[in-house]
Design a protein around this motif. Structure first.
Motif, mmCIF file in Angstrom:
data_model
loop_
_atom_site.group_PDB
_atom_site.id
_atom_site.type_symbol
_atom_site.label_atom_id
_atom_site.label_comp_id
_atom_site.label_asym_id
_atom_site.label_seq_id
_atom_site.Cartn_x
_atom_site.Cartn_y
_atom_site.Cartn_z
ATOM 1 N N ILE A 11 44.501 32.482 48.711
ATOM 2 C CA ILE A 11 44.661 32.626 47.260
ATOM 3 C C ILE A 11 43.425 32.115 46.534
ATOM 4 C CG2 ILE A 11 46.029 31.843 45.287
ATOM 5 C CD1 ILE A 11 48.422 31.695 47.308
ATOM 6 N N THR A 12 42.897 30.978 46.987
ATOM 7 C CA THR A 12 41.688 30.425 46.369
ATOM 8 C C THR A 12 40.525 31.391 46.471
ATOM 9 O OG1 THR A 12 42.418 28.213 46.980
ATOM 10 C CG2 THR A 12 40.089 28.464 46.393
ATOM 11 N N ALA A 94 45.607 38.154 49.606
ATOM 12 C CA ALA A 94 45.854 36.968 48.776
ATOM 13 C C ALA A 94 46.776 37.313 47.606
ATOM 14 C CB ALA A 94 44.526 36.412 48.266
ATOM 15 N N ARG A 95 46.535 38.482 47.015
ATOM 16 C CA ARG A 95 47.409 38.915 45.913
ATOM 17 C C ARG A 95 48.829 39.173 46.409
ATOM 18 N NH1 ARG A 95 42.847 43.017 43.481
ATOM 19 N NH2 ARG A 95 41.690 41.466 42.267
ATOM 20 N N VAL A 98 50.572 35.861 46.853
ATOM 21 C CA VAL A 98 51.010 35.316 45.561
ATOM 22 C C VAL A 98 52.285 36.028 45.095
ATOM 23 C CG1 VAL A 98 50.408 35.112 43.123
ATOM 24 C CG2 VAL A 98 48.693 34.615 44.858
ATOM 25 N N GLU A 99 52.282 37.370 45.179
ATOM 26 C CA GLU A 99 53.459 38.143 44.749
ATOM 27 C C GLU A 99 54.658 37.837 45.647
ATOM 28 O OE1 GLU A 99 52.158 42.176 44.868
ATOM 29 O OE2 GLU A 99 50.797 41.964 43.155
ATOM 30 N N ARG A 101 55.312 35.051 47.359
ATOM 31 C CA ARG A 101 55.847 33.711 47.079
ATOM 32 C C ARG A 101 56.658 33.715 45.788
ATOM 33 N NH1 ARG A 101 53.467 29.737 50.268
ATOM 34 N NH2 ARG A 101 53.954 28.112 48.767
ATOM 35 N N SER A 102 56.185 34.467 44.800
ATOM 36 C CA SER A 102 56.911 34.573 43.530
ATOM 37 C C SER A 102 58.259 35.269 43.735
ATOM 38 C CB SER A 102 56.059 35.344 42.518
ATOM 39 O OG SER A 102 56.766 35.539 41.315
#
Length: 362
Positions: A11-12, A94-95, A98-99, A101-102
């Motif tokens: 993600i970073t 990475a995107r 993020v999606e 985990r959300s």
């Protein structure tokens, strides 16, 4: 490796990558001059004289060094292209992480809400309570609601499981791509080291020559090219080569022609300088046909064409290792970026060892 750490690193990287991411006529060369001039005497570290080399031997040594630098440049360019691709994959992953985990957080909230509702009703959903009613209609309604509730709960749990599995896959893929990216960077660094060493060695040889000798060296290069071109033409290679360029080929040739006079710089893709495959790949990109970045990949992936079927816009690949490329422009000539210290120029198509021909728009 801790998955949470891998995901955080991927993600970073999204933020980090945004900072890190930029009709011609036939011709003849002059007649070969006599290669009688010699290189000035040099001394070794022990003070003894090294054997004299005539200018032709110096030319051959310089040519060999630049050939090796060209092959290393291809390796560098391929590693760079792969690094760009892997960086792009890491950004996508990475995107997705993020999606994912959300989405997991949202699904857990839904599952938690269902569990809390069940607890408040004594372990029975509203539909199940209605089933205990003496009213037949309420009983039937309760059956349907129980089924709907069960399906909803199963759906949430199933989706949560799938999302968690996807997230694990994304994390593993991100880790794999990161390792490949790091390996590619090491390969790039090694290729860059070789390129700089070989170019420096060739330049050192040239710098040891006097001004007149450097001028004669250039004539010797032209004479060697002229000899090869003459032999190629004498073989009848051009006898049946009279085809017209395709519409895309004309655009590619026009772009390449506009670059004549710009300097060769290894790894360069324009607009101020080019290496050999940087020129050909950008010319065909300008024609609306993106092709592989390196001469070796152009040879490996593009359709092969017989020399007698060649037309302007086709690419001629040179040397046994496919380390050089030029664009055929008709009349037995190519436009190419020769080597460090030289500019994009017109040359004889047969002035180097031809490996084969490829056609980007076949």
């Amino acid at each position: 490796m801790n998955r949470r750490h891998i995901a955080a690193a991927a993600i970073t990287l999204v933020c980090a990558l945004t900072v890190l991411t930029a009709p011609v006529q036939a011709f003849a060369a002059p007649a070969p001059p006599s290669p009688s001039a010699t290189q000035p005497d040099t001394r070794s570290a022990s003070g003894s004289k090294t054997p004299k080399k005539n200018l032709e031997e110096v030319r051959e040594e310089i040519d060999a060094l630049y050939r090796k630098a060209g092959a290393a440049t291809d390796a560098y360019n391929l590693a760079e292209e792969q690094a760009k691709k892997q960086s792009g994959e890491i950004v996508k992953l990475a995107r997705a992480i993020v999606e994912g985990r959300s989405k997991i957080a949202e699904l857990k909230n839904q599952a938690g809400a269902q569990a809390r509702e069940q607890y408040r009703t004594g372990g029975l959903p509203p539909g199940a309570q209605l089933m205990l009613s003496d009213d037949p209609q309420l009983f039937l309604d309760g059956v349907n609601r129980v089924r709907e509730g069960q399906q909803a709960a199963q759906g949430v749990l199933g989706e949560l499981t799938r999302t968690q599995q996807d997230l694990e896959t994304y994390t593993q893929d991100a880790s794999t791509n990161w390792e490949k990216l790091e390996a590619g960077r090491l390969k790039q660094a090694e290729a860059k080291k070789k390129i700089n060493a070989q170019i420096a060695a060739a330049k050192k040889l040239e710098d040891q020559l006097e001004k007149k000798e450097r001028a004669r060296l250039l004539k010797l290069e032209q004479a060697a090219e002229y000899k090869l071109q003459t032999a190629w033409l004498s073989s009848g290679a051009l006898k049946d080569i009279n085809r017209e360029a395709s519409a895309s080929g004309k655009k590619a040739v026009a772009f390449a022609t506009e670059q004549i006079g710009k300097p060769y710089v290894w790894g360069a893709e324009g607009p101020r300088s080019y290496d050999c495959s940087g020129l050909t790949s950008q010319a065909w990109a300008a024609a609306g046909r993106p092709i592989p970045r390196t001469s070796q990949e152009q040879w490996r992936l593009l359709p092969h064409i017989a020399i007698e079927d060649m037309r302007p816009g086709d690419l001629i690949i040179y040397h046994g290792d496919a380390s050089h490329v030029g664009m055929y422009v008709g009349d037995g000539a190519i436009i190419h970026a020769p080597r460090p210290g030289r500019n994009v120029t017109l040359a004889g198509a047969g002035s180097m060892q031809i490996l084969g021909v490829v056609r980007p728009d076949k």
